[in-house]
Every structure is written in C-alpha cells, then in structure tokens.
Enzyme design. Structure first.
Site, short mmCIF file in Angstrom:
data_model
loop_
_atom_site.label_atom_id
_atom_site.label_comp_id
_atom_site.label_asym_id
_atom_site.label_seq_id
_atom_site.Cartn_x
_atom_site.Cartn_y
_atom_site.Cartn_z
N GLU A 71 2.34 41.74 14.94
CA GLU A 71 2.66 40.47 15.62
C GLU A 71 2.56 39.31 14.62
OE1 GLU A 71 3.80 40.81 18.51
OE2 GLU A 71 2.87 42.62 19.32
N GLU A 102 4.61 36.07 20.03
CA GLU A 102 3.91 37.04 19.19
C GLU A 102 2.39 36.82 19.29
OE1 GLU A 102 5.86 39.19 18.61
OE2 GLU A 102 7.74 38.54 17.72
N HIS A 105 1.28 38.27 22.48
CA HIS A 105 1.19 39.74 22.40
C HIS A 105 -0.12 40.15 21.71
CE1 HIS A 105 5.89 39.92 22.45
NE2 HIS A 105 5.37 39.44 23.55
N TYR A 111 -7.18 41.64 24.55
CA TYR A 111 -7.63 41.81 25.94
C TYR A 111 -7.77 43.29 26.29
CZ TYR A 111 -6.87 41.70 31.08
OH TYR A 111 -6.95 41.88 32.44
N GLU A 175 10.80 45.32 15.19
CA GLU A 175 10.87 45.00 16.62
C GLU A 175 11.84 45.91 17.37
OE1 GLU A 175 11.69 40.73 15.79
OE2 GLU A 175 9.90 40.40 17.02
N GLU A 209 10.40 41.39 23.41
CA GLU A 209 10.91 41.95 22.16
C GLU A 209 12.42 42.21 22.21
OE1 GLU A 209 9.33 41.89 19.48
OE2 GLU A 209 7.28 41.63 20.20
N HIS A 212 13.87 39.04 21.14
CA HIS A 212 13.68 38.83 19.68
C HIS A 212 14.74 39.62 18.91
CE1 HIS A 212 9.09 38.19 20.55
NE2 HIS A 212 9.87 37.34 21.21
FE LIG Z 1 8.73 40.19 18.49
FE LIG Z 2 5.55 40.87 19.59
#
Ligand SMILES: [Fe+2]
Ligand SMILES: [Fe+2]
Length: 326
Positions: A71, A102, A105, A111, A175, A209, A212
């Site tokens: 990320e 990112e 993510h 988490y 990605e 993603e 992206h």
């Molecule tokens: Fe990404």
């Molecule tokens: Fe990502």
C-alpha cells in the site's frame, strides 16, 4: 499540452477544462465508494480464526505481511513516479484520492492484525526473511527507486518509457495481478464459510483497486496515443516480458503461501488463477493472451471482476446523465 507535465507548472490550475473526463468520472466513483474499516466488526472472524489450522493462519499472515507494505509502495510510486510528471489537474486529484485509499487499506490490515492478534513483527519481517516475498517487493521497488532517484527526462522517449514501466509494475502487476491473487486467496475463506467479514473488507479493497487499475490502464493508453513514438515493437516486447516475469514471481510466491494446499485449494489452482488474470491484463493493454488458462475460481468472476466493476461504473455514469437532464 498532453498528459505529461514537461517540467513546468500545470497551465490550468482552475480546472476550467477537463481534458481527461475518465479521471473525473473515476474520481466521482471513488468518492461514492468511501468506506472505513471499523464499519465491519470482526468478532465472528476471531471465532473462526481460533479454530483455523496453523497453516491457514500462516498463509493469512503472509498475505497481510506482503500486502500491507505494498500500500505504501504504491503511494511512493504515485509520489515519485506519477505526480511529478502528470499535467492534468483531474488526474492529480484522482491520484491524491487514491493515496488516501491506500492509507485506508493499510489501516484495514492493521485493524485485522490487531483483532486477530497476528504478530506484527512476524508478518512484516517476511519481506526480508522469505526470498519469494523479497523478490516481488524488489521487482516493484526497483522501478520506484529509479523514478525517485534517477534523472528522468520526460521530454525524451526513454523518460516516457520509464514512466510507463513504473505504471506497469505498480498498477498492472501489483494492483492488477498480484493483488487479485490476494483477493481470491482471502475470499476463498468466505467460500468455505470462514472469515466472512474479512471477505467484506476484501470486497471493498478490491472495489477500490479495480478503479486504481482502470486509471493506470487509461494513463498508459493515453500516453501511447499522445506520444506514439514511444510505442516501438521493442518496448511492447519489454512490457509483455515484465508481465510474464511478474507471473513467474507470483507463482513462486504462491508455493510458499500454501505449500501443502489449504481450503481445498492447491498451488496449481491459485497459479492458474494468476495466469487467467495476467491474460486479462495483457488483453487490456492490447496484447494477445499468453496462457489461455481458464478461470479456475469461477465465483471470482461475479464477486470481484474488474470488467463488471467498470461496467457498474458506466451504469452509474449513465444514471448521472439521466439526472442531469431533469
Ligand atoms: Fe491501489
Ligand atoms: Fe490498496
């Protein structure tokens, strides 16, 4: 003025003219997709986790240990390899939004690790401790380092080719291929009735993603159209070889990820999926497919397929137009 900055400030800082409408449309879609990891409680997953085998737990740890640093590497690529050279404010805005995603993510992986009590140092040391993880990471960071420290002259064919090489490694490979294997792996637990909420978080990451990837493909195709002198036969061969090398690295990595197979899935199954996804990316870039491997995880086609997500975006777009006409 084209998509590349050519070492001067962007002319249109007021955004009076949107040249690349796809960037603005994808930004609208990204903002509509906003989510936060803690919207999904993981208590049920923790109960599943406690009953999972050590091999399953190790595989999840390796998946997170590889994905989380990626990320930040994608963000390094945007900061050093894209932002300094991109002229259009609508693309700059999209890239800033992507950088936030990112980070979101990465916070999601934190988490998950905190909830499942995954050993952070064990997960994060994998990139130096496991050769197959290190090989993938180096493949990606080599091009980012060149963009950050090399003397890239975007006014030359070689400079534009460096820009494209970096997008290929960041967007198409990382990605668009490696992450998809990761999504398929993570969602395989849900297919077996396990880690349902991890599955929902994965759906959300995959949805981001997919956009992206779409931006990366649009940037490459736009550059090839605007600067046709870079699209030599040699360069095309090189791009295809980069994708094929990335497949090889991923297939080696998967042998370490699930050496004995888990969840009814062995290395061959997951590696067939890598070939299927790589073919999709080659076709999206204008190449013929290389492997012709059918999709072994048919359920991924409906759950997390890029093409459908892009279609979804187009459907949304049409509805905006309908609304605008009222
Ligand atoms: Fe990404
Ligand atoms: Fe990502």
């Amino acid at each position: 003025m084209g998509i590349l900055r050519r070492k001067k400030l962007t002319d249109d800082l007021q955004l009076q003219n949107v040249t690349y409408k796809w960037a603005q449309e994808l930004l609208d879609q990204a903002v509509a997709n906003t989510w936060f990891p803690k919207e999904i409680p993981l208590a049920d997953d923790l109960e599943n986790w406690k009953k999972m085998t050590q091999e399953e737990k190790d595989a999840v740890t390796m998946y997170i240990g590889f994905s989380n640093p990626c990320e930040f590497e994608v963000n390094e690529s945007i900061m050093h390899g894209m932002m300094p050279f991109v002229s259009a404010p609508e693309i700059q805005m999209y890239l800033v939004r992507q950088m936030w995603e990112e980070v979101n993510h990465s916070m999601t992986f934190t988490y998950i690790m905190n909830t499942l009590e995954i050993d952070r140092s064990k997960a994060f040391n994998l990139h130096t401790a496991v050769e197959e993880v290190h090989a993938k990471e180096s493949f990606l960071t080599d091009s980012i380092k060149k963009m950050a420290t090399g003397d890239i002259n975007i006014d030359t064919v070689e400079g534009i080719q460096d820009f494209i090489r970096n997008i290929i490694k960041t967007n198409i490979v990382t990605e668009g291929i490696w992450f998809y294997t990761g999504f398929m792996f993570a969602l395989s637990f849900r297919q077996r009735g396990l880690m349902r909420n991890l599955g929902s978080l994965t759906d959300w990451i995959a949805r981001d993603e997919a956009l992206h990837l779409k931006v990366g493909i649009n940037m490459i195709l736009t550059i090839l159209e605007e600067y046709p002198e870079v699209a030599t036969e040699e360069f095309a061969d090189e791009i295809r070889d980069i994708v094929l090398e990335a497949v090889r690295l991923e297939q080696n990595y998967n042998k370490k990820l699930i050496p004995n197979g888990i969840l009814g899935m062995n290395t061959e199954f997951i590696n067939n999926y890598v070939e299927y996804v790589a073919d999709r990316r080659l076709v999206e870039l204008g190449f013929p497919p290389h492997f012709n491997t059918p999709n072994p995880a048919k359920w991924m086609a409906t759950a997390n397929d890029t093409y459908q997500l892009v279609n979804f975006f187009e459907a949304q777009n049409t509805s905006y137009e309908v609304n605008a006409g009222k």
